[in-house]
Every structure is written in structure tokens, then in C-alpha cells.
Design a protein around this motif. Structure first.
Motif, PDB file in Angstrom:
ATOM      1  N   GLU A  22       0.898   7.060  -5.202  1.00  0.00           N
ATOM      2  CA  GLU A  22       0.343   5.724  -5.127  1.00  0.00           C
ATOM      3  C   GLU A  22       1.006   4.840  -6.176  1.00  0.00           C
ATOM      4  N   PHE A  23       1.272   3.586  -5.789  1.00  0.00           N
ATOM      5  CA  PHE A  23       1.930   2.644  -6.675  1.00  0.00           C
ATOM      6  C   PHE A  23       1.150   1.339  -6.649  1.00  0.00           C
ATOM      7  N   ASN A  24       0.389   1.098  -7.701  1.00  0.00           N
ATOM      8  CA  ASN A  24      -0.414  -0.109  -7.816  1.00  0.00           C
ATOM      9  C   ASN A  24       0.425  -1.200  -8.459  1.00  0.00           C
ATOM     10  N   ILE A  25       0.527  -2.353  -7.803  1.00  0.00           N
ATOM     11  CA  ILE A  25       1.402  -3.393  -8.350  1.00  0.00           C
ATOM     12  C   ILE A  25       0.923  -3.898  -9.698  1.00  0.00           C
ATOM     13  N   MET A  26      -0.355  -3.724 -10.010  1.00  0.00           N
ATOM     14  CA  MET A  26      -0.835  -4.126 -11.338  1.00  0.00           C
ATOM     15  C   MET A  26      -0.200  -3.257 -12.422  1.00  0.00           C
ATOM     16  N   ASP A  27       0.107  -2.018 -12.088  1.00  0.00           N
ATOM     17  CA  ASP A  27       0.779  -1.134 -13.049  1.00  0.00           C
ATOM     18  C   ASP A  27       2.245  -1.493 -13.239  1.00  0.00           C
ATOM     19  N   HIS A  28       2.765  -2.345 -12.349  1.00  0.00           N
ATOM     20  CA  HIS A  28       4.163  -2.781 -12.445  1.00  0.00           C
ATOM     21  C   HIS A  28       4.287  -4.198 -12.982  1.00  0.00           C
ATOM     22  N   LYS A  31       0.342 -10.144 -12.452  1.00  0.00           N
ATOM     23  CA  LYS A  31      -0.713 -10.860 -13.167  1.00  0.00           C
ATOM     24  C   LYS A  31      -1.866 -11.266 -12.246  1.00  0.00           C
ATOM     25  N   ALA A  32      -1.564 -11.548 -10.989  1.00  0.00           N
ATOM     26  CA  ALA A  32      -2.587 -11.928 -10.004  1.00  0.00           C
ATOM     27  C   ALA A  32      -3.413 -13.121 -10.461  1.00  0.00           C
ATOM     28  N   ASP A  33      -2.744 -14.085 -11.104  1.00  0.00           N
ATOM     29  CA  ASP A  33      -3.452 -15.270 -11.572  1.00  0.00           C
ATOM     30  C   ASP A  33      -3.134 -16.520 -10.748  1.00  0.00           C
ATOM     31  N   GLY A  34      -2.294 -16.379  -9.712  1.00  0.00           N
ATOM     32  CA  GLY A  34      -1.977 -17.493  -8.834  1.00  0.00           C
ATOM     33  C   GLY A  34      -0.976 -18.477  -9.379  1.00  0.00           C
ATOM     34  N   LYS A  35      -0.390 -18.208 -10.544  1.00  0.00           N
ATOM     35  CA  LYS A  35       0.589 -19.135 -11.112  1.00  0.00           C
ATOM     36  C   LYS A  35       1.800 -18.444 -11.738  1.00  0.00           C
ATOM     37  N   THR A  36       1.637 -17.175 -12.100  1.00  0.00           N
ATOM     38  CA  THR A  36       2.754 -16.409 -12.626  1.00  0.00           C
ATOM     39  C   THR A  36       3.531 -15.784 -11.468  1.00  0.00           C
ATOM     40  N   ASP A  37       4.865 -15.823 -11.522  1.00  0.00           N
ATOM     41  CA  ASP A  37       5.683 -15.250 -10.457  1.00  0.00           C
ATOM     42  C   ASP A  37       5.572 -13.725 -10.486  1.00  0.00           C
ATOM     43  N   ASP A  38       4.942 -13.170  -9.454  1.00  0.00           N
ATOM     44  CA  ASP A  38       4.715 -11.723  -9.381  1.00  0.00           C
ATOM     45  C   ASP A  38       5.733 -10.998  -8.514  1.00  0.00           C
ATOM     46  N   ALA A  39       6.818 -11.664  -8.151  1.00  0.00           N
ATOM     47  CA  ALA A  39       7.787 -11.048  -7.239  1.00  0.00           C
ATOM     48  C   ALA A  39       8.359  -9.752  -7.810  1.00  0.00           C
ATOM     49  N   LYS A  40       8.682  -9.742  -9.081  1.00  0.00           N
ATOM     50  CA  LYS A  40       9.310  -8.553  -9.679  1.00  0.00           C
ATOM     51  C   LYS A  40       8.367  -7.348  -9.621  1.00  0.00           C
ATOM     52  N   ALA A  41       7.088  -7.561  -9.811  1.00  0.00           N
ATOM     53  CA  ALA A  41       6.135  -6.448  -9.753  1.00  0.00           C
ATOM     54  C   ALA A  41       6.116  -5.842  -8.350  1.00  0.00           C
ATOM     55  N   PHE A  42       6.161  -6.688  -7.326  1.00  0.00           N
ATOM     56  CA  PHE A  42       6.194  -6.192  -5.948  1.00  0.00           C
ATOM     57  C   PHE A  42       7.488  -5.428  -5.670  1.00  0.00           C
ATOM     58  N   GLN A  43       8.604  -5.999  -6.120  1.00  0.00           N
ATOM     59  CA  GLN A  43       9.899  -5.336  -5.885  1.00  0.00           C
ATOM     60  C   GLN A  43       9.969  -4.002  -6.608  1.00  0.00           C
ATOM     61  N   ASP A  44       9.466  -3.945  -7.830  1.00  0.00           N
ATOM     62  CA  ASP A  44       9.506  -2.692  -8.590  1.00  0.00           C
ATOM     63  C   ASP A  44       8.615  -1.626  -7.942  1.00  0.00           C
ATOM     64  N   ALA A  45       7.441  -2.040  -7.458  1.00  0.00           N
ATOM     65  CA  ALA A  45       6.557  -1.080  -6.785  1.00  0.00           C
ATOM     66  C   ALA A  45       7.213  -0.556  -5.513  1.00  0.00           C
ATOM     67  N   TRP A  46       7.898  -1.455  -4.787  1.00  0.00           N
ATOM     68  CA  TRP A  46       8.587  -1.011  -3.576  1.00  0.00           C
ATOM     69  C   TRP A  46       9.714  -0.034  -3.898  1.00  0.00           C
ATOM     70  N   THR A  47      10.497  -0.328  -4.898  1.00  0.00           N
ATOM     71  CA  THR A  47      11.601   0.553  -5.275  1.00  0.00           C
ATOM     72  C   THR A  47      11.081   1.951  -5.618  1.00  0.00           C
ATOM     73  N   ALA A  48       9.965   2.000  -6.348  1.00  0.00           N
ATOM     74  CA  ALA A  48       9.390   3.294  -6.715  1.00  0.00           C
ATOM     75  C   ALA A  48       8.867   4.038  -5.489  1.00  0.00           C
ATOM     76  N   ALA A  49       8.187   3.331  -4.599  1.00  0.00           N
ATOM     77  CA  ALA A  49       7.637   3.975  -3.410  1.00  0.00           C
ATOM     78  C   ALA A  49       8.745   4.464  -2.489  1.00  0.00           C
ATOM     79  N   CYS A  50       9.755   3.625  -2.301  1.00  0.00           N
ATOM     80  CA  CYS A  50      10.865   3.986  -1.406  1.00  0.00           C
ATOM     81  C   CYS A  50      11.672   5.158  -1.954  1.00  0.00           C
ATOM     82  N   GLY A  51      11.633   5.331  -3.251  1.00  0.00           N
ATOM     83  CA  GLY A  51      12.376   6.418  -3.869  1.00  0.00           C
ATOM     84  C   GLY A  51      11.585   7.680  -4.074  1.00  0.00           C
ATOM     85  N   SER A  52      10.322   7.689  -3.667  1.00  0.00           N
ATOM     86  CA  SER A  52       9.511   8.891  -3.859  1.00  0.00           C
ATOM     87  C   SER A  52       9.893   9.958  -2.837  1.00  0.00           C
TER      88      SER A  52
END
Length: 393
Positions: A22-28, A31-52
Motif C-alpha cells: 500500500e502506498f498512501n500519498i500522504m506518506d509521499h 498536503k491536501a490543503d487545496g493550494k499546495t501543488d501535490d503532483a510530486k506526491a502522486f507521481q512518487d506514489a505511482w513510481t513506488a507502486a509500479c515498481g513493487s
């Protein structure tokens, strides 16, 4: 065997079995605050999941996630399936300079992806819809699609929502075994080119249990389709459910094996439609299409075949459409029409429609106006059962 593997992988992850990652984007870092760019957290979670090395689940908890373009691509070697458990509200960047590829969220070349949950892809399109000039400008720059699926295999989307897309809500291209169920599309009726789901060059597609309100076709079915089943769709506002437009570009692939059934279409510009351009650069065909158990409520142009499609009103249609339409059935179609013509069958002068059947049609005026009529050209349709409005002479 493949479907069984995906099912077991999903159950495994659901109960937290040790072999599932399991890969929780909050662990990557999200911020989930609606103003900080969270793209990198999503990309990092995807990279980890795809590489498992086993089945993987990406967790997106409730919260507001603001971001620019996201690109999730495979193949994911050694990963039998990836599930994205999406319950968050994703908010798209509104600066068009941040979208070089023309898509906001992009999934490509993945086998065994499931996206499920109560999450929302919010394109925030209202601020830029006025920039869409594609009806007047053939060389217009397309605004970003909300969610694009490209060259995918064994894909399921279940329960998610697309909201206020800048352009198409969902684009499904070159996919095999794609299933979309219980999803929702919400755009205002005046939002331009915001098709609910556009599908082309795909095989084995199921769309079921969708509620779609938008500014263009609720579902548009483009070239190169085989074996598409659409059912239990609630459509409106919008332009109805359309096969096409077809015949605009060279070397388009044929469309065959479509079933659109058990659906309700309300307050739309069109109902169920097949449309192709005149002056087609090359020949193609539409065949083996069934529209069945459809209910209209105050719909303009309820049943329509239009082989002189020209949305801008300035097309050179001297050469008839080269799209051959054949083996089309309209069965058990009922409801009310907001226009005077309940059935329009406008076929190509060069390739008249073949074997078009209308069975048990009952369409009446929505406001007690004069009885509806049918309009036909270049077709000898076959009629059985109830026919309201009456067939063409």
C-alpha cells in the motif's frame, strides 16, 4: 485466469494481506490543503507502486489536492495489478501554459488498473471555457482532457466523478477490456466540447450505470471500435449519445458491434445519433449497431442519422459521405420530443444506408404541439410494430 488474478489481487489488498503493498500519498508528501501543488506526491506514489513486486494499492484519502498535469505510465513489470483507492478531491491547475501535452491526468500502457472510490477529478474549467474557439477555428488548440486512458488493458473505473472539465471529461483511446461503472460526470449544459466520455480505437468496452450531464455528447463513440456495450446511462443536459462524428480524417477504422440500451436521455440537443461528415477523405463503415430500450424526456432530434454533419454551418459537402452505415436497429424507443421531427434518417447520397430497422417507436410531443413527423433521404428503412411518428412515405 487474468480476471481471476485481478480479483484475488484486489481482495488481497482490501484485507491487508502481507503480500500486498500500500502506498498512501500522504506518506509521499501530499498536503491536501487545496493550494499546495501535490503532483510530486502522486507521481512518487505511482513510481513506488509500479515498481513493487506484487499487487499494489495507492491510497488517496479525503482532502483537496491541487496540481498540474499528472502522468501515470507503465508497463509495471512484475505488478499483476494496481488499485487506486481515490476518495480525495483533485483540483486542476487553471494556467493553460502548464499543460504542454493537452491532458490533465493521463494513464498509459498499464495492464490491470482499477480506480475506485468517491473521488472527484475537478478540472476547474469555468475560468477558461471562453477560450474554446474550436467551432469557429479548425486549427484551434484543444483544451486539456480531464482524465485520459491510452493503450490500457484490463481497466476498471468505479464510482468516481469528473467535474467541470476543461475539454473532454474522460478520453479512452486504444484500450482493450475497459470497464467504467457507476461513475458521474457533472458539467453545465453550456460548457463547450466537454464530452462525458469519448471512446475510439478500442475493443471490448463496457459503460454501465453512469450519470452524465455536460455541454456536448454524454458519450461519443469514434472510429475503430469493436464490441462496445453501453447501458443504464442517465444523460442530460448535453447532446445525447452519439456514434461519431466519423469520416473527417483519412484512413479511419470501421465501427462494429455496438449496443446502447436501457438508458434515459433528458433535455438534450439530440437523442441517439449516428453522424458523419461529407467530403470524407477515405471510406469506412458503421455496422451491427443496436439502440434498445431508450426513454426520451423533452429531447430535440430524438432519433437521428446525419451523414451531412456540419456543426459550424460552413462545410463543403458537395461530395457525399463515404461512411457506409448498415445493420442498425432502433428498438423499443419511447418518450417525448421538443422538436417537430421525431425521426431523422439523412443518409449519404453516395452510400445509402442499408438494413436500418425501426421497431416499436413511440415518440410524442413534449408540450402537446402538432404531431411529430419523420424525415428521410437515401434510405429504405424497415418498420415493424408501433411507429409514432409515422414512417417516411
Amino acid at each position: 485466469m487474468r480476471k481471476q488474478s485481478i480479483f484475488l489481487s484486489f481482495i488481497c489488498c482490501f484485507i491487508g494481506f502481507a503480500l500486498c503493498a500500500e502506498f498512501n500519498i500522504m506518506d509521499h508528501g501530499a498536503k491536501a490543503d487545496g493550494k499546495t501543488d501535490d503532483a510530486k506526491a502522486f507521481q512518487d506514489a505511482w513510481t513506488a507502486a509500479c515498481g513493487s513486486s506484487g499487487p499494489a494499492t495507492i491510497i488517496v484519502p479525503k482532502g483537496d489536492y491541487w496540481m498540474g498535469p499528472l502522468k501515470f505510465t507503465g508497463p509495471c513489470k512484475g505488478v499483476p495489478s494496481i488499485t487506486m483507492k481515490l476518495d480525495g478531491h483533485l483540483l486542476a491547475e487553471t494556467d493553460l501554459n502548464k499543460f504542454p501535452s493537452g491532458d490533465w491526468v493521463y494513464f498509459g500502457w498499464i495492464d490491470g488498473l482499477t480506480i475506485t472510490g468517491t473521488g472527484v477529478f475537478d478540472g476547474q474549467g469555468a475560468s477558461i471555457w471562453h477560450l474554446n474557439d474550436c467551432q469557429q477555428n479548425e486549427k484551434c488548440k484543444l483544451l486539456p482532457t480531464n482524465v485520459k486512458f491510452m493503450s490500457m488493458t484490463n481497466t476498471v473505473i468505479d464510482g468516481i466523478t469528473s467535474l467541470n472539465s476543461k475539454n473532454f471529461n474522460f478520453g479512452v483511446v486504444e484500450c482493450t477490456n475497459f470497464k467504467a461503472v457507476n461513475f458521474k460526470v457533472t458539467n453545465p449544459g453550456d460548457s463547450p466540447n466537454t464530452d462525458g466520455m469519448h471512446v475510439e480505437r478500442c475493443t471490448d468496452v463496457t459503460i454501465e450505470g453512469a450519470t452524465i450531464g455536460t455541454g456536448d455528447d454524454c458519450i461519443s463513440l469514434g472510429q475503430g471500435l469493436t464490441n462496445v456495450h453501453i447501458s443504464k446511462v442517465t444523460c442530460g443536459p448535453g447532446h445525447g449519445i452519439s456514434v461519431g462524428s466519423l469520416g473527417k480524417y483519412p484512413d479511419e477504422k470501421d465501427v462494429t458491434g455496438l449496443i446502447i440500451s436501457d438508458s434515459t436521455i433528458s433535455d438534450t440537443l439530440n437523442g441517439i445519433r449516428i453522424k458523419s461528415w461529407g467530403n470524407s477523405p477515405s471510406a469506412s463503415s458503421v455496422s451491427n449497431v443496436t439502440f434498445e430500450n431508450i426513454t426520451f424526456k423533452n429531447v430535440n432530434n430524438p432519433i437521428i442519422i446525419d451523414q451531412e454533419y456540419c456543426p459550424g454551418g460552413a462545410c463543403a459537402n458537395e461530395v457525399p459521405s463515404k461512411v457506409q452505415i448498415s445493420d442498425v436497429t432502433f428498438k423499443n424507443i419511447q418518450g417525448t420530443s421538443a422538436s417537430e421531427v421525431g425521426v431523422t434518417l439523412l443518409c449519404s447520397k453516395g452510400l445509402p444506408c442499408k438494413n436500418v430497422k425501426l421497431q416499436d417507436i413511440n415518440i410524442t410531443p413534449s408540450k402537446g404541439a402538432a404531431p411529430l413527423k419523420s424525415t428521410c433521404s437515401n434510405i429504405k428503412a424497415l418498420y415493424t410494430g408501433t411507429q409514432v411518428p409515422p414512417p417516411c412515405p
